[in-house]
Design an enzyme around this catalytic site. Structure first.
Site, PDB file in Angstrom:
ATOM      1  N   ARG A   9      36.272  78.383   0.099  1.00 42.97           N
ATOM      2  CA  ARG A   9      37.414  77.639  -0.429  1.00 42.97           C
ATOM      3  C   ARG A   9      37.751  78.143  -1.840  1.00 42.97           C
ATOM      4  O   ARG A   9      36.957  78.821  -2.487  1.00 42.97           O
ATOM      5  CB  ARG A   9      37.148  76.139  -0.433  1.00 42.97           C
ATOM      6  CG  ARG A   9      36.215  75.644  -1.521  1.00 42.97           C
ATOM      7  CD  ARG A   9      36.027  74.136  -1.409  1.00 42.97           C
ATOM      8  NE  ARG A   9      35.195  73.631  -2.492  1.00 42.97           N
ATOM      9  CZ  ARG A   9      35.570  72.736  -3.387  1.00 42.97           C
ATOM     10  NH1 ARG A   9      36.790  72.243  -3.350  1.00 42.97           N
ATOM     11  NH2 ARG A   9      34.746  72.315  -4.327  1.00 42.97           N
ATOM     12  N   ASN A  19      34.344  82.823  -5.601  1.00 45.27           N
ATOM     13  CA  ASN A  19      34.198  83.527  -4.330  1.00 45.27           C
ATOM     14  C   ASN A  19      34.798  84.930  -4.320  1.00 45.27           C
ATOM     15  O   ASN A  19      34.491  85.729  -3.427  1.00 45.27           O
ATOM     16  CB  ASN A  19      34.799  82.693  -3.196  1.00 45.27           C
ATOM     17  CG  ASN A  19      33.997  81.439  -2.937  1.00 45.27           C
ATOM     18  OD1 ASN A  19      32.784  81.410  -3.125  1.00 45.27           O
ATOM     19  ND2 ASN A  19      34.671  80.374  -2.513  1.00 45.27           N
ATOM     20  N   ARG A  69      42.260  76.767   6.135  1.00 49.81           N
ATOM     21  CA  ARG A  69      41.460  75.550   6.145  1.00 49.81           C
ATOM     22  C   ARG A  69      42.342  74.344   5.802  1.00 49.81           C
ATOM     23  O   ARG A  69      43.243  74.440   4.968  1.00 49.81           O
ATOM     24  CB  ARG A  69      40.318  75.676   5.136  1.00 49.81           C
ATOM     25  CG  ARG A  69      39.303  74.554   5.240  1.00 49.81           C
ATOM     26  CD  ARG A  69      38.250  74.636   4.166  1.00 49.81           C
ATOM     27  NE  ARG A  69      37.457  75.852   4.210  1.00 49.81           N
ATOM     28  CZ  ARG A  69      36.360  76.022   3.485  1.00 49.81           C
ATOM     29  NH1 ARG A  69      35.954  75.059   2.641  1.00 49.81           N
ATOM     30  NH2 ARG A  69      35.685  77.143   3.566  1.00 49.81           N
ATOM     31  N   ARG A 163      -5.693  72.002  -7.318  1.00 50.87           N
ATOM     32  CA  ARG A 163      -5.323  73.369  -7.684  1.00 50.87           C
ATOM     33  C   ARG A 163      -4.071  73.782  -6.913  1.00 50.87           C
ATOM     34  O   ARG A 163      -3.921  73.449  -5.735  1.00 50.87           O
ATOM     35  CB  ARG A 163      -6.461  74.338  -7.366  1.00 50.87           C
ATOM     36  CG  ARG A 163      -7.760  74.062  -8.108  1.00 50.87           C
ATOM     37  CD  ARG A 163      -8.786  75.154  -7.829  1.00 50.87           C
ATOM     38  NE  ARG A 163      -8.952  75.377  -6.398  1.00 50.87           N
ATOM     39  CZ  ARG A 163      -9.583  76.441  -5.881  1.00 50.87           C
ATOM     40  NH1 ARG A 163     -10.093  77.365  -6.680  1.00 50.87           N
ATOM     41  NH2 ARG A 163      -9.714  76.576  -4.572  1.00 50.87           N
TER      42      ARG A 163
END
Length: 231
Positions: A9, A19, A69, A163
């Site tokens: 996006r 991106n 989208r 440990r």
């Protein structure tokens, strides 16, 4: 039929235009696209985005952007699973179904064709629903301390004197890619399914990229990975 979905996006907040930001000379999304294409696994490599510039760069590097989208899956609250559901549903409306698919993040330069091929082999040769790349925490979280007022205390007091080498290894999602049997993903709508096999990755090939310091560390690690691969 196999599909690669790269989720990208446009509304990155912490690193603007993250991106498609230059990473070692190329837009960072290009590394995910090239890894998917060069693996030879996929019938289609697509980018799910709401951003025209990202779409154009994705196409330039060989990915398809068959649809944009939706606003519902582009906001800050939409999950990766929501995005993937939308992609699978939209392809189904168009008469295309895929038996397997991979989700690859756009800021994952450590993804290689070889890793995708090995993950696919794990998915198809075992009784599993999905494959998840994981990396071991560099120090056992069981020995973590948390802030309590002005001071710190052990979060798990029972491990105070244990440990570190005696504690079981704990892993986390690398945030690079996922490989699914599509039917199982649709049933469960999650990134970690009922039967998910771990795909172990070396710490030197994993880096969250949430700020500029992370970005600079990722570039150093990437150069080291390339150098080791070329030897």
């Amino acid at each position: 039929m196999k599909l690669a979905v790269i989720t990208a996006r446009g509304g990155s907040k912490r690193i603007p235009r993250k991106n498609i930001k230059n990473f070692c000379g190329e837009p960072i999304i290009s590394y995910s696209i090239k890894a998917a294409l060069e693996s030879g696994l996929f019938d289609e490599v697509m980018v799910s985005t709401d951003d025209e510039e990202i779409a154009e760069i994705a196409k330039r590097y060989g990915a398809s952007v068959p649809f944009m989208r939706s606003a519902e899956t582009s906001n800050d609250f939409a999950t990766t699973s929501d995005v993937l559901d939308e992609v699978i549903s939209e392809y189904k409306k168009r008469g295309k179904t895929f038996e397997y698919f991979a989700c690859i993040y756009p800021t994952a330069p450590f993804v290689t064709p070889e890793k995708l091929i090995r993950a696919y082999q794990m998915l198809t040769e075992n009784d599993t629903d999905s494959v998840l790349p994981v990396v071991q925490f560099s120090y056992p979280p069981q020995r973590a301390v948390i802030k309590n007022g002005d001071y710190v205390v052990f979060q798990y007091i029972e491990n105070r004197y244990t440990r570190s080498q005696d504690l079981d290894p704990i892993y986390h999602d690398c945030g690079q890619f996922y490989f699914f049997k599509t039917e199982k993903f649709v049933e469960q709508h999650d990134l970690v399914l009922t039967k998910t096999l771990p795909f172990y990755i070396n710490e030197l090939e994993v880096q969250d990229i949430d700020n500029i310091t992370d970005w600079e560390i990722a570039e150093l690690k990437y150069k080291l990975m390339v150098r080791k691969h070329d030897k």
